[in-house]
Scaffold this motif. Structure first.
Motif, short mmCIF file in Angstrom:
data_model
loop_
_atom_site.label_atom_id
_atom_site.label_comp_id
_atom_site.label_asym_id
_atom_site.label_seq_id
_atom_site.Cartn_x
_atom_site.Cartn_y
_atom_site.Cartn_z
N GLU A 5 0.83 -1.21 0.00
CA GLU A 5 0.00 0.00 0.00
C GLU A 5 0.87 1.26 0.00
O GLU A 5 0.58 2.22 -0.71
CB GLU A 5 -0.94 0.00 1.20
CG GLU A 5 -2.03 -1.05 1.12
CD GLU A 5 -2.78 -1.23 2.43
OE1 GLU A 5 -3.93 -1.68 2.37
OE2 GLU A 5 -2.21 -0.94 3.51
N ARG A 6 1.93 1.24 0.80
CA ARG A 6 2.85 2.39 0.83
C ARG A 6 3.50 2.58 -0.53
O ARG A 6 3.66 3.71 -1.01
CB ARG A 6 3.91 2.21 1.90
CG ARG A 6 3.42 2.47 3.28
CD ARG A 6 4.54 2.65 4.28
NE ARG A 6 5.59 1.65 4.13
CZ ARG A 6 5.96 0.78 5.04
NH1 ARG A 6 5.38 0.78 6.22
NH2 ARG A 6 6.91 -0.08 4.82
N LEU A 7 3.90 1.48 -1.16
CA LEU A 7 4.52 1.56 -2.48
C LEU A 7 3.56 2.18 -3.49
O LEU A 7 3.95 3.04 -4.27
CB LEU A 7 4.95 0.17 -2.94
CG LEU A 7 5.60 0.09 -4.31
CD1 LEU A 7 6.86 0.94 -4.36
CD2 LEU A 7 5.93 -1.35 -4.67
N HIS A 8 2.31 1.77 -3.46
CA HIS A 8 1.32 2.34 -4.39
C HIS A 8 1.16 3.84 -4.15
O HIS A 8 1.05 4.61 -5.11
CB HIS A 8 -0.02 1.63 -4.26
CG HIS A 8 -0.07 0.33 -4.97
ND1 HIS A 8 -0.20 0.23 -6.33
CD2 HIS A 8 0.00 -0.94 -4.51
CE1 HIS A 8 -0.21 -1.04 -6.69
NE2 HIS A 8 -0.07 -1.78 -5.60
N LEU A 9 1.18 4.27 -2.90
CA LEU A 9 1.07 5.70 -2.62
C LEU A 9 2.28 6.46 -3.16
O LEU A 9 2.15 7.54 -3.73
CB LEU A 9 0.93 5.94 -1.11
CG LEU A 9 -0.40 5.55 -0.50
CD1 LEU A 9 -0.36 5.74 1.02
CD2 LEU A 9 -1.54 6.36 -1.10
N LEU A 10 3.47 5.89 -2.96
CA LEU A 10 4.67 6.54 -3.46
C LEU A 10 4.68 6.62 -4.98
O LEU A 10 5.06 7.64 -5.55
CB LEU A 10 5.92 5.81 -2.97
CG LEU A 10 6.22 5.93 -1.47
CD1 LEU A 10 7.36 5.00 -1.09
CD2 LEU A 10 6.53 7.37 -1.11
N VAL A 11 4.26 5.55 -5.63
CA VAL A 11 4.23 5.54 -7.10
C VAL A 11 3.24 6.58 -7.60
O VAL A 11 3.51 7.26 -8.60
CB VAL A 11 3.88 4.13 -7.62
CG1 VAL A 11 3.57 4.15 -9.12
CG2 VAL A 11 5.03 3.17 -7.34
N ASP A 12 2.13 6.73 -6.93
CA ASP A 12 1.14 7.74 -7.34
C ASP A 12 1.71 9.15 -7.27
O ASP A 12 1.27 10.04 -8.00
CB ASP A 12 -0.12 7.65 -6.47
CG ASP A 12 -0.94 6.41 -6.77
OD1 ASP A 12 -0.74 5.81 -7.86
OD2 ASP A 12 -1.76 6.03 -5.91
N GLN A 13 2.71 9.37 -6.42
CA GLN A 13 3.32 10.69 -6.28
C GLN A 13 4.38 10.98 -7.34
O GLN A 13 4.79 12.12 -7.50
CB GLN A 13 3.93 10.85 -4.89
CG GLN A 13 2.91 10.79 -3.78
CD GLN A 13 3.55 10.76 -2.41
OE1 GLN A 13 4.77 10.91 -2.27
NE2 GLN A 13 2.75 10.55 -1.38
#
Length: 63
Positions: A5-13
């Motif tokens: 989930e953290r990775l997905h948030l970072l990728v979205d940024q």
């Protein structure tokens, strides 16, 4: 929050350019790892290593 989930948030940024550059780097590194593991001989090397270790273990076994 999970790591995924953290990775997905970072990728979205990431911007599109940053995301493409990161993906290209990951693909390159995966290819390098694949080449490295294939150069080691893969399963044949592992089988030979296991056979050698088994022979040594048998020789060291007190009968």
């Amino acid at each position: 929050m999970t790591t995924r989930e953290r990775l997905h948030l970072l990728v979205d940024q990431l911007s599109d350019v940053e995301a493409e550059a990161t993906l290209a780097r990951l693909v390159r590194e995966r290819d390098l790892v694949d080449q490295w593991t294939q150069s080691e001989g893969g399963p044949a090397t592992e089988d030979a290593w296991a056979l050698t270790n088994a022979r040594e273990a048998i020789r060291e076994e007190p009968w």
